[in-house]
Design an enzyme around this catalytic site. Structure first.
Site, mmCIF file in Angstrom:
data_model
loop_
_atom_site.group_PDB
_atom_site.id
_atom_site.type_symbol
_atom_site.label_atom_id
_atom_site.label_comp_id
_atom_site.label_asym_id
_atom_site.label_seq_id
_atom_site.Cartn_x
_atom_site.Cartn_y
_atom_site.Cartn_z
ATOM 1 N N ASP A 1 -21.281 10.943 -6.298
ATOM 2 C CA ASP A 1 -21.877 9.922 -5.440
ATOM 3 C C ASP A 1 -21.239 10.061 -4.072
ATOM 4 O O ASP A 1 -20.067 9.750 -3.900
ATOM 5 C CB ASP A 1 -21.613 8.514 -6.013
ATOM 6 C CG ASP A 1 -22.209 7.429 -5.116
ATOM 7 O OD1 ASP A 1 -21.951 6.243 -5.400
ATOM 8 O OD2 ASP A 1 -22.928 7.747 -4.152
ATOM 9 N N TRP B 1 -12.838 9.017 -10.018
ATOM 10 C CA TRP B 1 -13.554 8.851 -11.278
ATOM 11 C C TRP B 1 -13.789 10.227 -11.892
ATOM 12 O O TRP B 1 -13.674 11.239 -11.217
ATOM 13 C CB TRP B 1 -14.868 8.090 -11.059
ATOM 14 C CG TRP B 1 -16.026 8.869 -10.499
ATOM 15 C CD1 TRP B 1 -17.084 9.392 -11.168
ATOM 16 C CD2 TRP B 1 -16.247 9.209 -9.120
ATOM 17 N NE1 TRP B 1 -17.949 10.028 -10.310
ATOM 18 C CE2 TRP B 1 -17.468 9.933 -9.039
ATOM 19 C CE3 TRP B 1 -15.534 8.978 -7.933
ATOM 20 C CZ2 TRP B 1 -17.987 10.401 -7.835
ATOM 21 C CZ3 TRP B 1 -16.052 9.447 -6.730
ATOM 22 C CH2 TRP B 1 -17.261 10.164 -6.695
ATOM 23 N N ASP C 1 -12.345 12.309 -3.856
ATOM 24 C CA ASP C 1 -12.849 12.150 -2.496
ATOM 25 C C ASP C 1 -11.885 12.771 -1.500
ATOM 26 O O ASP C 1 -10.677 12.826 -1.733
ATOM 27 C CB ASP C 1 -12.986 10.661 -2.144
ATOM 28 C CG ASP C 1 -14.148 9.999 -2.855
ATOM 29 O OD1 ASP C 1 -14.161 8.753 -2.913
ATOM 30 O OD2 ASP C 1 -15.042 10.711 -3.349
ATOM 31 N N ASN D 1 -18.538 5.503 -9.999
ATOM 32 C CA ASN D 1 -18.544 6.175 -8.696
ATOM 33 C C ASN D 1 -18.954 5.245 -7.563
ATOM 34 O O ASN D 1 -19.137 5.682 -6.437
ATOM 35 C CB ASN D 1 -19.423 7.438 -8.731
ATOM 36 C CG ASN D 1 -20.887 7.151 -8.981
ATOM 37 O OD1 ASN D 1 -21.387 6.058 -8.742
ATOM 38 N ND2 ASN D 1 -21.601 8.149 -9.485
ATOM 39 N N ASP D 2 -19.129 3.948 -7.859
ATOM 40 C CA ASP D 2 -19.481 2.971 -6.826
ATOM 41 C C ASP D 2 -18.297 2.571 -5.968
ATOM 42 O O ASP D 2 -18.451 2.073 -4.858
ATOM 43 C CB ASP D 2 -20.015 1.686 -7.478
ATOM 44 C CG ASP D 2 -21.511 1.752 -7.687
ATOM 45 O OD1 ASP D 2 -22.092 0.748 -8.134
ATOM 46 O OD2 ASP D 2 -22.095 2.809 -7.397
ATOM 47 N N VAL D 3 -17.099 2.721 -6.539
ATOM 48 C CA VAL D 3 -15.882 2.286 -5.847
ATOM 49 C C VAL D 3 -15.525 3.305 -4.785
ATOM 50 O O VAL D 3 -15.785 4.498 -4.956
ATOM 51 C CB VAL D 3 -14.730 2.185 -6.866
ATOM 52 C CG1 VAL D 3 -13.406 1.964 -6.176
ATOM 53 C CG2 VAL D 3 -14.999 1.081 -7.860
#
Lengths: 171, 144, 413
Positions: A70, A95, A114, A142-144
């Site tokens: 993401d 993640w 990241d 993967n939203d964080v």
């Protein structure tokens, strides 16, 4: 084999239904484009002594490693699918996903670290959520913004690093 | 900050194995590769391949050894949400914790401190309230 | 006069007229001018009119205290340029482009947002490094005056606040609006309690294994846990921790996951599952209680790929009807992508009232307040489609309002 079957099935189904939505969903970037580059059957293995080759374009959202990615692909940002662009910092907190490599049919553990410390790369946005879960399952979310683990919390792009091979029962 | 350079250490963990049976669970076939896989899926994202964590994530290489020295400490390990709620059955979870003790807490496969599936079963269902206070108390007590 | 003389006179008159006309500013030039798109016809200047009154400098618009039903806050995270994140207050039914935006506030680095209903306030949680992306990071809670769109107070937050894609439940407010709860994620989860009367931080309460803030009862906060259950933190009147109660698991986080983005109607929270289940939670008491599940799908539909999907995939209208994005071709991996339909569901009878087509796809939805709700859809082009709920018709698409990734829209009060 359960994980393999699931991934397989979804790949085929996704290819079937992408066309009607291709012109929309700019939020997902290229995730629905180029589905035809993903082979449906595992390709014969390369020679035993060499590392299995990889198949597909790491700048494409459909690349096998990106099954739970993401964000912006570091491959397009001066880094690569497993290295950060110059001057950015790889966040150690992340993640984890499991994706199948079509070349050897194995599921690999992918760490989506990241790269942080610079403003957003802004290209090759890709969001695929296979196995992804909301933040109550932080390991699969993967939203964080995982740049929370780096010195700078500013998100630049995401990698997809092979950190392990999935253990299959019956091994 | 060199947490990322520590990531380079992870290939070594493939090598850590048991060789023979672990603790009292003779019936269960321990497989370090499976434990490693589970660690990677459910723990590594925050605790990192070398267990040292980063930022606010605790360093397991420091704390695990101290916690397993007492019954309460062992219970605490089982009860922390990341462990108690891990999507693993009791035997798998014991296997994973024991692998971590070998990898991060300098234990060997004959150690008395290893976890059993039964132990996991009875403790993981007990909710842990006041996690920080309990942790602090346990680590402080051990330091004394 | 000879004909030659007549011609010369005529010619002179024409020339003179042309000269006079060209000397009069604007009138002749107007026929050739490109820029004057606004006026249908150029006025003829009348210097006998009195001059315009002089205007004072420094005037700034103030907004009304009670906002119209059709105004909404657009959470514009600016995912491609997060230093430019903002909240845009808009009238979603306004047809004139220039009148749609009512005001804007900055919201840095995927900040979190929540409006109050009674107080003339809204709340932004945001993060700053000292020099853009470098230097020490500080997280702030900014308490805003909603009529002036200006900060009243900034509080430095003690813990790393939750930074994720925008959501409605990263901040919560007690029903009496005395306490504000800010979700933290370090990755250990907790929430910080702020007293909105004194505008000071009261406490930070750890919620191990459980994330987010769903307001519960009078003085409680519920979080959702990694074991598929819940945790309710019960607070004292002032906002300190009294006790924490665990609600047993009601879903499997791997096999029967639920979205963490519920719609809450009169204290009942509706959490959709990935496969179309609908879980009900009673958040009216001091401790959350699980009320059971039903399905959005009939038996036949459950055999298909029809699934809920999207980011802010649910909302509710003032009549208590639920709205949810549905994807007829859902699969594991499509859960946040959105859908091509929006279902309107009566949660009391558990029946589907209508199906609204989202002609340009739906990533997120929101519903305006009032008796004639409009459905505001973040579409596949990242513009906002405004659909009339009663007729299902797309009334207008809001575009070119400084939007980049307007992923969540909030009701305004």
């Amino acid at each position: 084999m359960k994980i393999l079957d699931k991934l397989f099935e979804q790949s085929a189904r996704k290819i079937a239904q992408t066309d009607s939505r291709r012109s929309f969903i700019k939020w997902l970037g290229a995730s629905l484009v180029g589905a035809g580059t993903v082979p449906l059957l595992p390709v014969a293995r390369a020679a035993e002594t060499t590392r299995p080759a990889e198949h597909g374009d790491p700048a494409s959202c459909d690349y096998w490693r990106y099954c739970a990615v993401d964000g912006f692909l570091c491959e397009c940002c001066g880094g690569s699918y497993n290295t950060c662009p110059p001057g950015t910092e790889m966040s150690p907190l992340t993640w984890i996903g499991t994706c199948k490599n079509p070349i050897d049919g194995r599921n690999y553990v992918i760490s989506y670290n990241d790269c942080c410390g610079k403003t957003q790369c802004g290209t090759c946005l890709c969001q695929r959520d296979e196995g992804d879960r909301p933040i109550y399952r932080a390991d699969k979310s993967n939203d964080v913004n995982w740049c929370l683990g780096a010195e700078s919390s500013v998100y630049h792009c995401s990698t997809a690093v092979v950190v392990g091979v999935a253990f299959e029962e019956g091994q | 900050m060199n947490a990322v350079s520590k990531l380079a250490v992870w290939p070594l963990l493939f090598i850590i194995g048991y060789g023979d049976k672990v603790a009292a669970d003779d019936a269960y076939d321990y497989k370090p590769e499976r434990a490693l896989f589970h660690y990677q899926l459910f723990c590594q994202g925050c605790h990192l391949p070398d267990g040292r964590g980063a930022k606010e994530v605790p360093d397991l290489t420091e704390s695990l050894n101290k916690l397993i020295a007492s019954k309460e400490g062992k219970q605490f390990i089982i009860q922390v949400p990341g462990v108690a709620s891990a999507p693993l059955n009791d035997a798998e979870l014991a296997e994973l914790l024991n692998w971590m003790l070998v990898a991060f807490a300098s234990q060997n496969t004959n150690s008395d401190a290893l976890f059993t599936a039964d132990e996991i079963h009875s403790v993981r269902a007990i909710p842990l309230i006041d996690l920080s206070e309990k942790r602090q108390k346990l680590l402080v007590n051990i330091n004394k | 006069m000879t004909s030659l003389a007549k011609n010369v006179l005529l010619l002179s008159l024409v020339v003179a007229t042309v000269c006079v006309v060209t000397l009069v500013p604007g009138s002749c030039r107007a026929e050739q001018s490109q820029g004057d798109a606004n006026s249908q016809q150029q006025p003829v200047a009348n210097p006998n009119l009195p001059p315009l009154p002089l205007e004072p400098l420094g005037r700034v618009v103030t907004l009304p205290r009670n906002l119209p039903n059709t105004w909404m806050y657009v959470d514009e995270g600016s995912f491609f340029s997060m230093f430019g994140g903002k909240v845009i207050l808009m009238d979603v039914t306004e047809t004139k482009h220039a009148k749609r935006i009512k005001g804007i506030v900055d919201k840095n680095l995927l900040g979190n947002f929540l409006p109050a209903k009674e107080r003339d306030e809204f709340y932004i949680v945001e993060s700053f490094h000292e020099r853009g992306s470098r230097g020490k990071k500080t997280d702030y809670l900014v308490i805003y005056d909603s009529t002036r769109l200006s900060p009243i107070k900034e509080l430095v937050l003690p813990k790393t606040r939750l930074t994720s894609l925008p959501r409605r439940h990263a901040i919560a407010i007690s029903p009496d609006e005395k306490l504000l709860y800010v979700a933290n994620f370090t990755p250990a989860a907790s929430f910080t309690v702020v007293d909105l009367d004194t505008r000071e931080i009261v406490s930070t309460i750890e919620t191990p294994g459980c994330v987010l803030t769903y307001p519960t009862g009078r003085r409680s906060v519920t979080s959702i846990c990694n074991n598929g259950g819940l945790m309710t933190s019960v607070l004292t009147d002032d906002g300190d921790k009294k006790e924490q109660v665990l609600i047993p698991p009601f879903f499997d986080t791997d096999d029967t996951p639920i979205f963490e983005r519920p719609a809450i109607v009169d204290g009942i929270a509706y959490f959709p599952g990935f496969k179309g289940e609908m879980h009900e939670l009673d958040l009216r008491g001091d401790v959350a209680s699980y009320k059971g599940e039903w399905s959005l799908l009939n038996e036949q539909e459950q055999q298909t790929s029809m699934r809920p999907g999207g980011l802010a995939l649910m909302d509710v209208d003032d009549a208590g009807r639920l709205y949810i994005i549905m994807n007829p071709e859902g699969f594991d991996g499509s859960q946040t992508h959105g859908g091509s339909q929006v279902w309107v569901v009566d949660p009391k009878t558990r029946t589907r009232i209508k199906t609204i087509e989202a002609p340009n796809w739906a990533i997120s939805i929101a519903v305006t307040r009032g008796k004639e709700p409009k459905l505001v859809v973040t579409n596949g082009e990242l513009n906002l489609d405004v659909i009339d709920v009663a007729t299902g018709k797309l009334e207008q698409t809001l575009a070119d309002f400084g939007n980049q990734t307007p992923l969540v829209v909030f009701k305004a009060y």
